[in-house]
Design an enzyme around this catalytic site. Structure first.
Site, short mmCIF file in Angstrom:
data_model
loop_
_atom_site.label_atom_id
_atom_site.label_comp_id
_atom_site.label_asym_id
_atom_site.label_seq_id
_atom_site.Cartn_x
_atom_site.Cartn_y
_atom_site.Cartn_z
N THR A 14 40.37 44.77 31.03
CA THR A 14 39.79 46.11 30.86
C THR A 14 40.20 47.02 32.01
OG1 THR A 14 37.70 45.61 32.01
CG2 THR A 14 37.82 45.06 29.66
N GLY A 15 40.24 48.31 31.73
CA GLY A 15 40.62 49.27 32.77
C GLY A 15 41.98 48.96 33.35
N SER A 16 42.98 48.75 32.47
CA SER A 16 44.25 48.17 32.92
C SER A 16 45.45 49.08 32.74
CB SER A 16 44.49 46.84 32.20
OG SER A 16 44.25 46.96 30.81
N GLY A 19 46.85 50.50 38.54
CA GLY A 19 46.16 49.81 39.63
C GLY A 19 46.11 48.31 39.49
N ILE A 20 45.03 47.73 39.99
CA ILE A 20 44.85 46.28 39.97
C ILE A 20 44.86 45.77 38.53
CG2 ILE A 20 43.20 44.42 40.42
CD1 ILE A 20 42.33 45.97 42.95
N GLY A 21 44.22 46.49 37.63
CA GLY A 21 44.15 46.06 36.24
C GLY A 21 45.52 45.93 35.61
N SER A 137 33.99 43.01 44.50
CA SER A 137 34.56 43.74 45.62
C SER A 137 33.95 43.18 46.90
CB SER A 137 34.21 45.22 45.52
OG SER A 137 34.52 45.91 46.72
N TYR A 150 27.56 52.08 44.45
CA TYR A 150 28.72 51.27 44.08
C TYR A 150 28.55 49.83 44.55
CZ TYR A 150 33.48 49.41 44.24
OH TYR A 150 34.61 48.61 44.09
#
Length: 259
Positions: A14-16, A19-21, A137, A150
């Site tokens: 998800t959210g890919s 960035g990292i995704g 995180s 966050y």
């Protein structure tokens, strides 16, 4: 020699779209997985698919909403590997942070993973194999004073992964959280553009940021997105079958703890 082979495995990240995704999606695909990426807009999904190549598919859905999660689940009803990477962060002093900001962080960073775990874990258990991962995180443990909301959401992700690991005991399904530290994603690179424009290399600007803002870092530089993705790909693989309920650090030693 350790060889990670995910042939025949289906994976959602998800959210890919960046960035990292995106790096995780690429790493899983390179290891042989059939990958589905996700972003909020069709345009970003299409652009990421063009970069990724291969046989990857994409679903545009806002996973910060129940309707978005339902749409994704309807389009792609089963996975062997799910990486809950989607997340937002917004620096804001506690006393200036209203309920709407708290709720948005909770919905995107926590409830997206709750909904997908509820949908996909039963199928993994029925097949006797699965990997559910949550991107936490270092802020889950080092709550950042400039965005307490966050940090709280990331602590919740680590707790969720631990609880789900216990719930899936004995099924062949592992659940873990991954804890990146400062990472040189597109978002962080954008934040450092002023220093780069002033003559620093991106790497030097990143190292200076880490030393100034995460002084406990042992690595003394941001991780690359690929370095974080490597940990995820390993944990998603059959080789990591004895690791579950763990919070695995790729934080460059920022968290000052022995475990």
């Amino acid at each position: 020699m350790m060889k990670i082979d995910l042939s025949g495995k289906s994976a959602l990240v998800t959210g890919s779209t960046e960035g990292i995704g995106f790096a995780i999606a690429r790493g899983l695909q390179d290891a042989g997985a059939d990958v589905v990426i996700n972003g909020r807009t069709q345009a970003k999904v299409d652009a990421a698919l063009a970069r990724l190549g291969g046989t990857a598919r994409g679903v545009a859905a806002d996973l910060g909403t129940a309707a978005g999660a339902d749409a994704l689940i309807a389009a792609e009803p089963a996975f062997d590997i799910v990486v809950n990477n989607v997340g937002i962060f917004q620096p804001s002093d506690f006393f200036d942070t209203d309920d709407a900001v708290w709720d948005q962080h909770w919905q995107v960073n926590v409830m997206s993973g709750v909904r997908l775990a509820r949908a996909y874990l039963p199928g993994m258990a029925a097949r006797g194999w699965g990997r559910m991962l949550f991107l936490g995180s270092e802020s889950a443990f080092n709550i950042p004073v400039e965005m307490i909301h966050y940090g709280v959401s990331k602590t919740a992700d680590v707790s969720l992964a631990r609880g789900l690991a216990k719930r899936m005991a004995g099924t062949g399904v592992t659940v873990n959280s991954i804890l990146p530290g400062p990472t040189l994603s597109e978002g962080v690179a954008g934040m450092l553009q002023a220093e780069v424009a002033a003559g620093k290399t991106l790497e030097q600007a990143g190292a200076d940021f880490v030393i100034a803002n995460r002084p406990s870092s042992i690595l003394r530089r941001p991780a690359t997105v690929e370095e974080v993705a490597n940990m995820v790909v390993y944990i998603a693989s059959p080789l990591a079958s004895a690791t579950t309920g763990a919070a695995l650090r790729v934080d460059g030693g920022v968290i000052d703890s022995l475990v």
